[in-house]
Each structure stands twice: as structure tokens, then as C-alpha cells.
Scaffold this motif. Structure first.
Motif, PDB file in Angstrom:
ATOM      1  N   ILE A 118      31.111  10.862   2.782  1.00  0.00           N
ATOM      2  CA  ILE A 118      31.626  11.062   1.428  1.00  0.00           C
ATOM      3  C   ILE A 118      32.536   9.889   1.082  1.00  0.00           C
ATOM      4  N   ARG A 119      32.237   9.253  -0.020  1.00  0.00           N
ATOM      5  CA  ARG A 119      33.094   8.144  -0.455  1.00  0.00           C
ATOM      6  C   ARG A 119      33.768   8.507  -1.764  1.00  0.00           C
ATOM      7  N   ILE A 120      35.050   8.171  -1.885  1.00  0.00           N
ATOM      8  CA  ILE A 120      35.771   8.423  -3.129  1.00  0.00           C
ATOM      9  C   ILE A 120      36.136   7.071  -3.723  1.00  0.00           C
ATOM     10  N   GLU A 121      35.620   6.777  -4.902  1.00  0.00           N
ATOM     11  CA  GLU A 121      35.965   5.479  -5.500  1.00  0.00           C
ATOM     12  C   GLU A 121      36.521   5.670  -6.899  1.00  0.00           C
ATOM     13  N   ARG A 122      37.398   4.775  -7.278  1.00  0.00           N
ATOM     14  CA  ARG A 122      38.047   4.874  -8.587  1.00  0.00           C
ATOM     15  C   ARG A 122      37.027   4.620  -9.690  1.00  0.00           C
TER      16      ARG A 122
ATOM     17  N   PHE B 114      38.923  14.253  -9.851  1.00  0.00           N
ATOM     18  CA  PHE B 114      37.558  14.024 -10.312  1.00  0.00           C
ATOM     19  C   PHE B 114      37.525  13.356 -11.675  1.00  0.00           C
ATOM     20  N   ILE B 115      38.680  13.345 -12.364  1.00  0.00           N
ATOM     21  CA  ILE B 115      38.735  12.569 -13.605  1.00  0.00           C
ATOM     22  C   ILE B 115      38.958  11.100 -13.281  1.00  0.00           C
ATOM     23  N   ARG B 116      39.829  10.861 -12.305  1.00  0.00           N
ATOM     24  CA  ARG B 116      40.175   9.474 -12.003  1.00  0.00           C
ATOM     25  C   ARG B 116      39.194   8.825 -11.031  1.00  0.00           C
ATOM     26  N   TYR B 117      38.566   9.637 -10.196  1.00  0.00           N
ATOM     27  CA  TYR B 117      37.718   9.067  -9.157  1.00  0.00           C
ATOM     28  C   TYR B 117      36.307   9.633  -9.239  1.00  0.00           C
ATOM     29  N   ARG B 118      35.386   8.923  -8.608  1.00  0.00           N
ATOM     30  CA  ARG B 118      34.019   9.376  -8.502  1.00  0.00           C
ATOM     31  C   ARG B 118      33.764   9.687  -7.032  1.00  0.00           C
ATOM     32  N   VAL B 119      33.156  10.810  -6.769  1.00  0.00           N
ATOM     33  CA  VAL B 119      32.865  11.170  -5.382  1.00  0.00           C
ATOM     34  C   VAL B 119      31.392  10.942  -5.136  1.00  0.00           C
ATOM     35  N   ARG B 120      31.089  10.135  -4.143  1.00  0.00           N
ATOM     36  CA  ARG B 120      29.697   9.834  -3.842  1.00  0.00           C
ATOM     37  C   ARG B 120      29.370  10.319  -2.453  1.00  0.00           C
ATOM     38  N   ILE B 121      28.231  10.938  -2.338  1.00  0.00           N
ATOM     39  CA  ILE B 121      27.782  11.345  -1.016  1.00  0.00           C
ATOM     40  C   ILE B 121      26.636  10.426  -0.630  1.00  0.00           C
ATOM     41  N   GLU B 122      26.865   9.625   0.400  1.00  0.00           N
ATOM     42  CA  GLU B 122      25.825   8.708   0.847  1.00  0.00           C
ATOM     43  C   GLU B 122      25.276   9.205   2.165  1.00  0.00           C
TER      44      GLU B 122
ATOM     45  N   ALA C 210      48.356  23.699   4.819  1.00  0.00           N
ATOM     46  CA  ALA C 210      47.041  23.058   4.766  1.00  0.00           C
ATOM     47  C   ALA C 210      46.601  22.848   3.322  1.00  0.00           C
ATOM     48  N   ILE C 211      46.974  23.787   2.428  1.00  0.00           N
ATOM     49  CA  ILE C 211      46.620  23.615   1.015  1.00  0.00           C
ATOM     50  C   ILE C 211      47.282  22.351   0.475  1.00  0.00           C
ATOM     51  N   HIS C 212      48.574  22.227   0.777  1.00  0.00           N
ATOM     52  CA  HIS C 212      49.320  21.057   0.312  1.00  0.00           C
ATOM     53  C   HIS C 212      48.694  19.787   0.888  1.00  0.00           C
ATOM     54  N   ALA C 213      48.394  19.822   2.198  1.00  0.00           N
ATOM     55  CA  ALA C 213      47.839  18.645   2.851  1.00  0.00           C
ATOM     56  C   ALA C 213      46.524  18.239   2.186  1.00  0.00           C
ATOM     57  N   PHE C 214      45.667  19.228   1.945  1.00  0.00           N
ATOM     58  CA  PHE C 214      44.372  18.911   1.328  1.00  0.00           C
ATOM     59  C   PHE C 214      44.580  18.306  -0.060  1.00  0.00           C
ATOM     60  N   LEU C 215      45.480  18.909  -0.841  1.00  0.00           N
ATOM     61  CA  LEU C 215      45.694  18.413  -2.203  1.00  0.00           C
ATOM     62  C   LEU C 215      46.262  17.003  -2.218  1.00  0.00           C
ATOM     63  N   VAL C 216      47.258  16.737  -1.375  1.00  0.00           N
ATOM     64  CA  VAL C 216      47.934  15.447  -1.514  1.00  0.00           C
ATOM     65  C   VAL C 216      47.307  14.361  -0.656  1.00  0.00           C
ATOM     66  N   ILE C 217      46.680  14.721   0.471  1.00  0.00           N
ATOM     67  CA  ILE C 217      46.114  13.668   1.321  1.00  0.00           C
ATOM     68  C   ILE C 217      44.673  13.388   0.910  1.00  0.00           C
ATOM     69  N   THR C 218      43.870  14.431   0.820  1.00  0.00           N
ATOM     70  CA  THR C 218      42.463  14.207   0.483  1.00  0.00           C
ATOM     71  C   THR C 218      42.278  14.005  -1.020  1.00  0.00           C
ATOM     72  N   LEU C 219      42.904  14.882  -1.826  1.00  0.00           N
ATOM     73  CA  LEU C 219      42.687  14.788  -3.276  1.00  0.00           C
ATOM     74  C   LEU C 219      43.745  13.945  -3.977  1.00  0.00           C
ATOM     75  N   ARG C 220      44.702  13.404  -3.233  1.00  0.00           N
ATOM     76  CA  ARG C 220      45.669  12.438  -3.762  1.00  0.00           C
ATOM     77  C   ARG C 220      46.470  12.967  -4.945  1.00  0.00           C
ATOM     78  N   ALA C 221      46.768  14.251  -4.933  1.00  0.00           N
ATOM     79  CA  ALA C 221      47.553  14.825  -6.026  1.00  0.00           C
ATOM     80  C   ALA C 221      49.016  14.422  -5.877  1.00  0.00           C
ATOM     81  N   ASN C 222      49.774  14.582  -6.960  1.00  0.00           N
ATOM     82  CA  ASN C 222      51.200  14.284  -6.942  1.00  0.00           C
ATOM     83  C   ASN C 222      51.908  15.224  -5.959  1.00  0.00           C
TER      84      ASN C 222
END
Lengths: 368, 321
Positions: free
Chosen positions: A2-6, A350-358, B82-94
Motif C-alpha cells: 500500500i502506497r500513500i502519496e500526496r 483521503f482528501i490530501r493523499y491518494r492511496v494506491r495498492i500495488e 491503538a486508535i490514536h496511534a493508527f490515526l496519527v501515525i498511519t493516517l497522519r491526523a493532527n
């Protein structure tokens, strides 16, 4: 992989679709919570919706709940826009309720419009003064405004308790036997009762109209004035603001005071519109300030969206009160609010980034 | 001697300081890896309610039930983290907004109260609770008796935790790596460290500590389930991390100082002094002192530039560094 790109450009439809999907996902999670705790999800949601918007008089009650949320939501939105995390809306609302009720009792003999305006000014001043503490500390000592404003919430809650339960203050009702056994606030004079208008059974209190007015004022301030422009520049980059010659410290204090004043106005509206006395238990149990943060974040700090979200969450909160009982899970409202916030926050990616599954390249092609 | 006000306040300060210490140690680990988690209050409350639930439902001997309860509380805290971790690390939320969301989701008006009501925990006292471990004769020793030997196992375990966290951060390879991740994730990434994995791990461990902190309330201090029983302790724990300059040993000192402030209203009330201030004033002391202490260290810290992990609160995105 999974790639996340701006995204280079953000399509318009995304900023509509993503929030809708986020809300749907939030309710999906809420369903899971309900199922896991053996409650029927569909029936629970239907009852929530009916109690919030459809039942007889439900809409009026929803506006009662939504009015303070609009104030605290605007309070949070004004400050969060500048990256000032004022989470003291709760305490600033109490402070406005204290000063508003005090002035309402003091000048109660004057004509009603004078009393009402005086209460509004006093409430705004009370909230602004309280918010000035974290503002000044942040501006001049770079102290975290988050923790200071939050600690003050607890302090003001104790002050309210002291005024009504712990002392014989001016605000406490001291007439009669009942008042000495069950301490409560002194009832405000009739001249301090804010007017309301009834349209086809729907009661619209003055406070709700004031909140709409404040939303317009905030929009105008941030979108059309130099002050608002500078605030947003400083919010994005304090250093850039300073180099451009903006007075960052003053702006921090001013925005915190403005934010607190809005919450304080909400406190005065609690006195004048709904409670007609300083009501410690009612105010401290309602969590208006904390819910206001949810409102502001869901509205993405847009003042008009704050009004809409406050109405929706007000409905949720009102339904929570109405349905509170043995068969309706208490605390569900907070759970749904939290889930909504998680999903909308996560959805922003998902507004700022595009998620691509390669597809991972197979070892054969890699060898070749 | 052991009834002297000072001795009682110190002994009670340690009791009330212990949840602050656990919460602060957990937050310190998360912040050292670069993740600011403002959800401590919420994680504590969920830990408190789940730990209490475990004690009421597991029909085993006291020590096993309490051990299991602490485990359940730690797991519950980590699950919320884990919810916080997923949101801020993977989904890069504030991180700030997400942390607030955690507290709203899990806090007084949210999941912890939901679970407390749904599992019907509010009415009964704890079936098992943490007791003093040392024999009565030791506890009667002057001064050190109540302060050192009059405590529950949770207190002694917290001392071990302080030591372990301090050694971990200063003497072990993974501990040093965490500090690299928190100060300069790009450099850590270049060293071949998995920044996300480090941040996930420490946020989860931080949540587990917060869960144990909550269980300290519901199984030792209170000991029953009351909605919102932490009353802002999670926030004081976050502030503690700031004024201990992100150092575990200073956390211990700060936690006991603020524990003493928190215990003061109860001690004064029990003794009914004529000179005692109104209870509301002494109850507001911990909050007011938190503000004062924060002002003192923040101006100093700003001048010395010493303390906060450099990348605290910033998401790490390899492509955008």
C-alpha cells in the motif's frame, strides 16, 4: 504494497464524499459497539433520531441543547484556527454564567433590554478574562495553553460549587427553609429573562439568534478584515508573521480573549435563556465545552458549519437526555461523538493523499 | 509521630501520586518517540472501568484477580491508544485533535461511562483491592513506616517501572533508538530504524501504563467504580511530563508533589482543623499548582532549549521530510 502519496490537486467532489463516507463509517463502528454490548443497533439509532428531531417538541429541545454548543463550538473554532488549542471553553462558559448571573441580579431593577445587554456584556467579559490567563501565559511564557485552559476548567467548576454549596454568597438563594437544605442559585428577576419567539410550535430563544450573529461576525472577522488575515498567517507560521511585522503576542491574547468571550456569552445565555439562576449541577454535567471541541473539529473550524454541526450534535445530546434510562445505554452519545471525530479526522487523509495498492512484484520478475 | 500532618501528607501523596506516575511514565515513552497523546485521561478511565470489571467478574483468589485486573486494564488502555496511534501515525491526523478525540470518546461522557453502566459496575465496592504488603509491625515504625512500608504493591511496582524506563532510555539500544526517532525521525529512518513501528510500540505501551494508572484509582484509591473518578489526573500526568523535562526520575518527584496536593483536601477534611481553608480551595490546589509549575518550567525550558523531543507532535512522512 500500500502506497500513500500526496495528491497534486484535490478534486472538489472528494471534500463532499469523504465526510459523508466518514460519518457512515462512524455509525458502522457505533453499530459494532452496540452489537458487542447486546443492544439492537437499528432500533437504538431510530429512537435517537426520533427523540432528536421528530417527536413532539423534540426540535425545540434540540435547539436548547444546540445553542450552548454553537457558542462553545465557535469558541473552539476561533482559537483552533490560529492553532491555539483553547480547550477551556467549559470553564469559560461557567465563568460567563457566573458573571452573567451576578449582573442579572445586580441590575435586575432596570428595564429588561438594559438588563439583557448588561448580562451579555458581563458574560462575555467573564469568559474573556478567564481565557486571558492561558492567552497571556502562552504569549509571554510560551506555556502550553492546552493544559492551562484545561486546569482552569476544574478550578472554575470548584468556584461555582463554592458559590452555591460552600458559602453564603450573593448568588445563593438564602430565602426560606428549603433553600437551606437544598442549596441552589438565587432566581433571576423577570427582567433578566431573555425573550424567545415561537414559530409553529418551534421555540427560538434569543441566545440561538445571538449565536447565529456571532457566527456571521466571526466569518466576517476572519474572511474580510486585516486582523483575521494576520491571525491566520500567524496560525500557519508564527515566524513568518513576526518577520512580516505582525504583533504575534498581542494577537494570541486577543484571539484567546475573543474565544473566551464567545463561550462566556454562551454562559450568560444559559442564565438568561434557560436556567434563570446559576445552576452548578446542570452546567457542570452538560459538558458543553468539551462537546464544543467536537463541534468545531467536525465543522473544520468554519463558523457556519459550526452552527449546522451544533444543531446535529445538539439533537444527539438532547436524545441522550430524553432516552436516558435503564434500557438506553448511557454514555452512548459520547461514544458516537468520539467515533465521528475519529472517522472525520482519519478521512482527511483521503482528501490530501491518494492511496494506491500495488501488487508486490513477484520474485521471478525481480530476478529477471 | 506517624499521625503528624507532614507524615500523613507525604504517605498519602505517594498513594495519590502513583496513578500520576504511571500515567506520566506512559506519556513520557510515547512523547519520547514523537507522539503526543492527549488522551491519557480517557485511557485512564477505560483502564479503571475494565480493571474494576475484571476484579468483579473473575472468581479467583485475591492476588490472581488483582494481577488479572491490572493486565486487563493495561490491555484496555493500549487498545484505546491503538486508535490514536493508527490515526496519527498511519493516517497522519493532527495529534492534538486526535488526542482530544480520544479523551472525549473514552472519557466521562463516553466509553468508560458506557461500559460502567452497561456492565452494571457502579453500585458495588471492589471485591478485591490492593492492600499494604508489609506486616503491621513494620508499618508502625516511626516516619518510614507509613511512608515506605505502608504502601500497596502498585507503589513498589511503580518504583521498579521508573528504574526500568530510566535504564531503558539511557542504557539500552532500543531506548536510544526511541530517542533518535523522537528527535530526528529522518536520521533514525536513515539508520534503518522503522519509525512507524517504534512509534506504534511506544504509544501502545504508553496506553498500557495509562490503563494501569486508571486501575490504581478503581482498585486501590477509591476503590470502586465512579464515572469520571480520575478527575483530571490524566491531564496533570501530561503536564508532569513537561515539568520533569521528559526524564523518568523527575517524574517520580513531580508525581509525589502533585499527589500530595491532590491528597491534601482529604487529609484536611478527615482531621477537621479549624484553620482549614474551604474544601473547594484545597481541591483546586493541584490544578492551580500545575499551572504555576508549568509557567515556571516553560519559560526556563524555552530559554535553555532543553527537554522536549524535537519531533514531538509531527507526523513522519518519508517522502516529505
Amino acid at each position: 504494497v500500500i502506497r500513500i502519496e500526496r495528491r497534486l490537486d484535490q478534486p472538489r467532489w472528494l471534500s463532499l464524499v469523504v465526510p459523508v463516507v466518514s460519518i457512515a463509517v462512524a455509525f458502522l463502528f457505533a453499530t459494532i459497539v452496540l452489537l458487542a454490548t447486546h443492544h439492537p443497533p437499528l432500533q437504538t439509532f431510530r429512537r435517537l433520531f426520533q427523540a432528536a428531531f421528530l417527536d413532539n417538541g423534540a426540535l425545540t429541545e434540540t435547539i436548547v441543547s444546540a445553542t450552548p454548543l454553537a457558542f462553545t463550538g465557535l469558541c473552539a473554532a476561533v482559537a483552533f484556527r490560529m492553532n491555539l488549542f483553547n480547550i477551556g471553553g467549559e470553564g469559560q462558559l461557567y465563568a460567563g454564567a457566573i458573571t452573567g448571573a451576578t449582573v442579572g441580579l445586580l441590575v435586575g431593577g432596570a428595564p429588561s433590554p438594559v438588563v439583557i445587554v448588561a448580562m451579555m456584556l458581563a458574560g462575555a467579559a467573564g469568559g474573556a478574562l478567564l481565557a486571558a490567563i492561558p492567552g497571556v501565559l502562552r504569549a509571554f511564557f510560551s506555556t502550553s495553553e492546552i493544559i492551562v485552559s484545561l486546569m482552569l476548567n476544574y478550578v472554575v467548576a470548584l468556584i461555582i460549587d463554592y458559590l452555591i454549596f460552600g458559602s453564603h454568597s450573593y448568588l445563593r438563594d438564602s430565602s426560606g427553609f428549603e433553600a437551606s437544605v437544598f442549596p441552589q442559585g438565587k432566581t433571576l428577576p423577570d427582567s433578566a429573562t431573555w425573550p424567545s419567539w415561537t414559530i409553529q410550535g418551534l421555540v427560538i430563544p434569543l441566545g440561538a439568534l445571538v449565536a447565529v450573529g456571532v457566527a456571521f461576525a466571526v466569518w466576517f472577522l476572519y474572511a474580510r478584515t486585516r486582523f483575521g488575515f494576520e491571525v491566520q498567517v500567524i496560525g500557519d507560521s508564527a515566524r513568518a508573521g513576526r518577520y512580516a511585522g505582525m504583533r504575534t503576542r498581542r494577537k494570541i491574547v486577543a484571539v484567546m480573549c475573543l474565544s473566551g468571550a464567545i463561550a462566556g456569552l454562551g454562559g450568560a445565555s444559559q442564565d438568561g435563556d434557560f436556567r434563570h439562576q446559576l445552576d452548578p449541577r446542570g452546567l457542570t454535567q452538560a459538558n458543553y465545552g468539551y462537546t464544543g471541541i467536537v463541534v468545531a473539529a467536525l465543522a473544520r473550524y468554519n463558523p457556519f458549519a459550526v452552527l449546522l454541526v451544533a444543531f446535529l450534535l445538539g439533537g444527539l445530546q438532547n436524545a441522550g437526555y430524553t432516552l436516558q434510562g435503564a434500557d438506553f445505554p448511557n454514555g452512548l452519545v459520547g461514544v458516537i461523538q468520539g467515533l465521528l471525530l475519529f472517522c472525520v479526522l482519519g478521512g482527511e487523509l483521503f482528501i490530501r493523499y491518494r492511496v494506491r495498492i500495488e501488487r508486490r512484484r513477484s520474485p521471478v520478475t525481480e530476478a529477471a | 509521630v506517624n499521625d503528624a500532618l507532614l507524615v500523613v501528607v507525604i504517605a498519602q501523596g505517594i498513594v495519590y501520586g502513583t496513578p500520576l506516575l504511571y500515567g506520566a511514565l506512559g506519556e513520557l515513552l510515547a512523547e519520547r518517540s514523537g507522539v503526543l497523546n492527549l488522551g491519557v485521561e480517557g485511557m485512564m478511565l477505560v483502564g479503571a472501568v475494565m480493571g474494576f470489571w475484571a476484579v468483579q467478574r473473575f472468581h479467583v483468589t485475591t492476588s490472581v484477580a488483582l494481577l488479572a485486573a491490572v493486565g486487563v486494564a493495561a490491555f484496555a488502555g493500549a487498545a484505546i491508544a491503538a486508535i490514536h496511534a493508527f490515526l496519527v501515525i498511519t493516517l497522519r491526523a493532527n495529534q492534538i485533535v486526535s488526542g482530544l478525540a480520544i479523551t472525549i470518546f473514552a472519557g466521562v461522557a463516553g466509553l468508560s461511562s458506557y461500559l460502567g453502566n452497561d456492565l452494571d459496575l457502579a453500585k458495588s465496592p471492589a471485591r478485591h483491592q490492593f492492600q499494604e504488603v508489609f506486616p503491621k509491625s513494620w508499618q508502625d515504625l516511626p516516619v518510614v513506616g507509613p511512608i515506605v512500608f505502608g504502601q500497596s504493591i502498585l507503589v513498589y511496582a511503580s518504583w521498579v517501572c521508573v528504574l526500568l524506563v530510566a535504564l531503558y532510555l539511557s542504557r539500552t539500544r532500543p531506548g536510544l533508538n526511541v530517542r533518535a526517532v523522537g528527535d530526528s525521525p529522518a536520521a533514525a529512518d536513515a539508520m534503518g530504524l522503522n519509525v512507524s513501528a517504534y512509534r506504534y510500540a511506544h504509544t501502545l505501551v504508553g496506553g498500557a501504563f495509562a490503563g494501569v494508572a486508571g486501575a490504581t484509582f478503581s482498585l486501590s484509591i477509591t476503590p470502586q467504580w465512579i464515572a469520571g473518578l480520575t478527575a483530571g489526573a490524566g491531564w496533570i500526568a501530561i503536564a508532569l511530563v513537561v515539568f520533569s523535562f521528559w526524564r523518568p526520575t523527575l517524574c517520580l518527584v513531580g508525581a509525589y508533589l502533585f499527589g500530595a496536593f491532590s491528597s491534601l483536601p482529604f487529609v484536611l477534611q478527615a482531621r477537621d482543623y479549624s484553620w482549614a481553608p474551604p474544601p473547594e480551595l484545597s481541591q483546586s490546589l493541584p490544578y492551580l499548582m500545575t499551572i504555576v509549575a508549568l509557567v515556571l518550567v516553560s519559560s526556563r525550558a524555552a530559554r535553555l532549549r532543553f527537554g522536549a523531543p524535537a519531533a514531538l507532535g509531527r507526523p513522519y512522512v518519508r517522502e516529505e521530510r
